[in-house]
Design a protein around this motif. Sequence first.
Motif, mmCIF file in Angstrom:
data_model
loop_
_atom_site.group_PDB
_atom_site.id
_atom_site.type_symbol
_atom_site.label_atom_id
_atom_site.label_comp_id
_atom_site.label_asym_id
_atom_site.label_seq_id
_atom_site.Cartn_x
_atom_site.Cartn_y
_atom_site.Cartn_z
ATOM 1 N N GLU A 98 75.090 31.872 14.281
ATOM 2 C CA GLU A 98 75.458 30.617 14.733
ATOM 3 C C GLU A 98 75.001 29.859 13.800
ATOM 4 N N ARG A 102 77.494 26.647 12.463
ATOM 5 C CA ARG A 102 77.234 25.584 12.725
ATOM 6 C C ARG A 102 76.918 24.397 11.228
ATOM 7 N N ARG A 106 79.476 21.363 10.873
ATOM 8 C CA ARG A 106 79.005 20.454 10.381
ATOM 9 C C ARG A 106 79.666 19.578 8.932
ATOM 10 N N THR A 173 89.700 26.519 13.694
ATOM 11 C CA THR A 173 88.540 25.484 13.614
ATOM 12 C C THR A 173 88.922 24.438 12.681
ATOM 13 N N SER A 190 80.503 13.860 17.415
ATOM 14 C CA SER A 190 79.372 14.078 18.242
ATOM 15 C C SER A 190 78.840 15.689 18.200
ATOM 16 N N ARG A 191 77.531 15.705 18.761
ATOM 17 C CA ARG A 191 77.045 17.100 18.866
ATOM 18 C C ARG A 191 78.002 17.935 19.824
ATOM 19 N N ALA A 192 78.346 17.390 20.940
ATOM 20 C CA ALA A 192 79.228 18.141 21.946
ATOM 21 C C ALA A 192 80.388 18.710 21.259
ATOM 22 N N GLU A 194 80.939 19.299 18.109
ATOM 23 C CA GLU A 194 80.468 20.477 17.163
ATOM 24 C C GLU A 194 80.130 21.613 17.837
ATOM 25 N N ASP A 195 79.556 21.603 18.888
ATOM 26 C CA ASP A 195 79.202 22.595 19.879
ATOM 27 C C ASP A 195 80.146 23.502 20.205
ATOM 28 N N GLU A 196 81.474 22.741 20.668
ATOM 29 C CA GLU A 196 82.668 23.595 21.158
ATOM 30 C C GLU A 196 83.294 24.284 19.913
ATOM 31 N N VAL A 198 81.772 25.235 17.189
ATOM 32 C CA VAL A 198 80.775 26.481 16.968
ATOM 33 C C VAL A 198 80.797 27.411 17.980
ATOM 34 N N ARG A 199 81.358 27.335 19.221
ATOM 35 C CA ARG A 199 81.460 28.190 20.347
ATOM 36 C C ARG A 199 82.651 28.976 19.904
#
Length: 221
Positions: A98, A102, A106, A173, A190-192, A194-196, A198-199
């Motif tokens: 992860e 990430r 990023r 991606t 946003s981090r949100a 980025e999180d999606e 990465v998920r």
Amino acid sequence: MAARRQPPEIKRRIPRQSRAAETVVAILEGAAQILEAGGLAAFTTNAVAERAGVSIGTLYQYFTDKNALLLALARREMEVALADVGRALRGESDPSLEGRVRAMVRTIIHAFRGRQRARKAVVQAILAQGLGIELMAPVASFIAAAGAEVGSGAHPILPALSREQLFVMSRATLGAIRAAVLEEQPFLRSRAFEDEIVRLAVAYLGAITAAADPGRNRTTV
């Protein structure tokens, strides 16, 4: 009647000397600044030359037109991003799967040094010229090579990806990020978001690993 003379072909100079290389850097930086300030509507070779502090004749020694400028700018940013992606995949900041994914996501999201308007203009131009595949190919090849390096050994971090899996992984991606750029989504950095991304990537890689070795994650009784 004498035959009309054809104008001599102007060969574009290749920046071999340090001064020439510095001129090209100045021109590309000027191009990025013009795009960030005014988008494609303000992007002309005259405007770029003025911002770069060179004559229009000097600019044309290196770039045939503004489309060549856009492509060169895209390639420059891609080279910088690939170097950062390589460090991410090697796990220099976080060696977990992860963490590597990430760091890679990023890097791609924050390409163009935060110049969101310039990035959108370049992406639009590249797509309009049908050059997306030309620029995507080295990205996919690089990720494949770096992934193979990381995935070697008795306990690989990344699974070895087939050609089809690499295609799906890179397009899923990068495609989502590209769409957010073109649509000027406010959540792009946003981090949100980025999180999606990465998920999505981690889940896909995990599924590939599980399919390749069904007993790897099986709980023993």
